[in-house]
Design an enzyme around this catalytic site. Structure first.
Site, PDB file in Angstrom:
ATOM      1  N   TYR A 158       0.813  -1.220   0.000  1.00  0.00           N
ATOM      2  CA  TYR A 158       0.000   0.000   0.000  1.00  0.00           C
ATOM      3  C   TYR A 158       0.845   1.268   0.000  1.00  0.00           C
ATOM      4  O   TYR A 158       0.645   2.157  -0.835  1.00  0.00           O
ATOM      5  CB  TYR A 158      -0.930  -0.008   1.206  1.00  0.00           C
ATOM      6  CG  TYR A 158      -1.768   1.250   1.316  1.00  0.00           C
ATOM      7  CD1 TYR A 158      -2.873   1.439   0.482  1.00  0.00           C
ATOM      8  CD2 TYR A 158      -1.465   2.240   2.246  1.00  0.00           C
ATOM      9  CE1 TYR A 158      -3.645   2.587   0.577  1.00  0.00           C
ATOM     10  CE2 TYR A 158      -2.227   3.381   2.346  1.00  0.00           C
ATOM     11  CZ  TYR A 158      -3.319   3.563   1.509  1.00  0.00           C
ATOM     12  OH  TYR A 158      -4.063   4.709   1.608  1.00  0.00           O
TER      13      TYR A 158
ATOM     14  N   LYS B  76       1.248   4.196  -3.029  1.00  0.00           N
ATOM     15  CA  LYS B  76       0.908   5.611  -2.953  1.00  0.00           C
ATOM     16  C   LYS B  76       2.087   6.480  -3.373  1.00  0.00           C
ATOM     17  O   LYS B  76       1.902   7.554  -3.952  1.00  0.00           O
ATOM     18  CB  LYS B  76       0.441   5.959  -1.538  1.00  0.00           C
ATOM     19  CG  LYS B  76      -0.915   5.343  -1.178  1.00  0.00           C
ATOM     20  CD  LYS B  76      -2.019   5.783  -2.137  1.00  0.00           C
ATOM     21  CE  LYS B  76      -3.384   5.282  -1.712  1.00  0.00           C
ATOM     22  NZ  LYS B  76      -4.481   5.718  -2.613  1.00  0.00           N
TER      23      LYS B  76
ATOM     24  N   THR C 276     -11.637   3.354   7.992  1.00  0.00           N
ATOM     25  CA  THR C 276     -12.426   2.778   6.907  1.00  0.00           C
ATOM     26  C   THR C 276     -12.085   1.297   6.774  1.00  0.00           C
ATOM     27  O   THR C 276     -11.183   0.783   7.434  1.00  0.00           O
ATOM     28  CB  THR C 276     -12.106   3.466   5.557  1.00  0.00           C
ATOM     29  OG1 THR C 276     -10.761   3.154   5.181  1.00  0.00           O
ATOM     30  CG2 THR C 276     -12.291   4.974   5.641  1.00  0.00           C
TER      31      THR C 276
END
Length: 254
Positions: free
Chosen positions: A176, A180, A211
């Site tokens: 991840y 990014k 989230t």
């Protein structure tokens, strides 16, 4: 600056839940027409129905080129232009399951992360953004006031991660976080390509928002996490391109 006088047409990817959904809610409330992008059209339609006339569900899977092209064809046929593109769709992992973020980080280092997981994450977070950009650019070129907002993360900053004092430095890995970083590079390429055109490009971080992306371990609410995305998405034509920020207008080093 909020654009209150002109009703704009926007596409938000990954918008049937989380930050994307909150962004759609805020943009609809501001009076804009939002194409609520969702991999599962039925889920998108259910959410759009609850939001009212300003939200229109559209099927788009950013890892499926035919899906992206079909969405672009639909927008071209029904509207002929696009004012705003919010590239929000992202995944953080494929195998975290019930592991905590710390436990997952231990099996996601450069030495042990599964290559198929890296490819899956990058397919959505990097290649998906580029594919959507390429498909939607002709529509953005038909707008007099077009903007692209790419949703990144502060954990993608190479400058921050190079600092031993950065609190999230220990979880930087090829999945991840590095996706990014790559997204930031892709965004810079867009900024440079479009810097002499009317299309502006901005990069934003929603912060460590609670989230499904992080197993709801985030420390910020959906409402707080979406604020910078919404603020930048509502920029008028006088607001500049090329920024990388978190709430509120705090510059993130590249």
């Amino acid at each position: 600056m909020e654009n209150k006088t002109i009703r704009r047409l926007a596409l938000v990817t990954g918008a049937n839940q989380g930050v994307g959904l909150e962004v759609v809610k805020k943009l609809v409330a501001a009076g804009h027409t939002i194409l609520l992008g969702s991999r599962d059209l039925a889920k998108g339609e259910a959410v759009a129905k609850d939001l009212g006339d300003g939200a229109i569900a559209i099927q788009i899977d950013v890892t499926d080129q035919s899906s992206i092209e079909a969405a672009a064809v639909r927008i071209a046929k029904e509207y002929g232009y696009l004012d705003l593109l919010v590239n929000n769709a992202a995944i953080s992992n494929t195998r975290k399951g019930d592991l905590s973020l710390q436990e997952y980080a231990r099996i996601s280092k450069a030495s042990n992360i599964a290559m198929n997981e890296v490819r899956s994450i990058w397919e959505t977070n990097v290649f998906g953004v580029l594919a959507v950009y390429q498909a939607m650019l002709p529509l953005l070129q038909q707008s007099k006031d077009a903007r692209i907002v790419n949703v990144s993360s502060g954990v993608g900053s190479l400058t921050l991660n190079a600092d031993p004092a950065f609190p999230y430095r220990g979880v930087y890995g090829p999945g991840y976080a590095a996706s990014k970083t790559a997204l930031n590079g892709i965004t810079l390429a867009m900024m440079l390509e479009l810097e002499n055109t009317h299309i502006k490009v901005n990069l934003v971080s929603p912060g460590f928002t609670s989230t499904a992306l992080n197993g709801f371990e985030g420390t910020e609410s959906i409402e707080d996490g979406s604020r910078e995305v919404v603020r930048v998405a509502l920029f008028g034509p006088e607001e500049r391109s090329g920024t990388y920020t978190r709430w509120e207008n705090e510059q993130i080093p590249w």
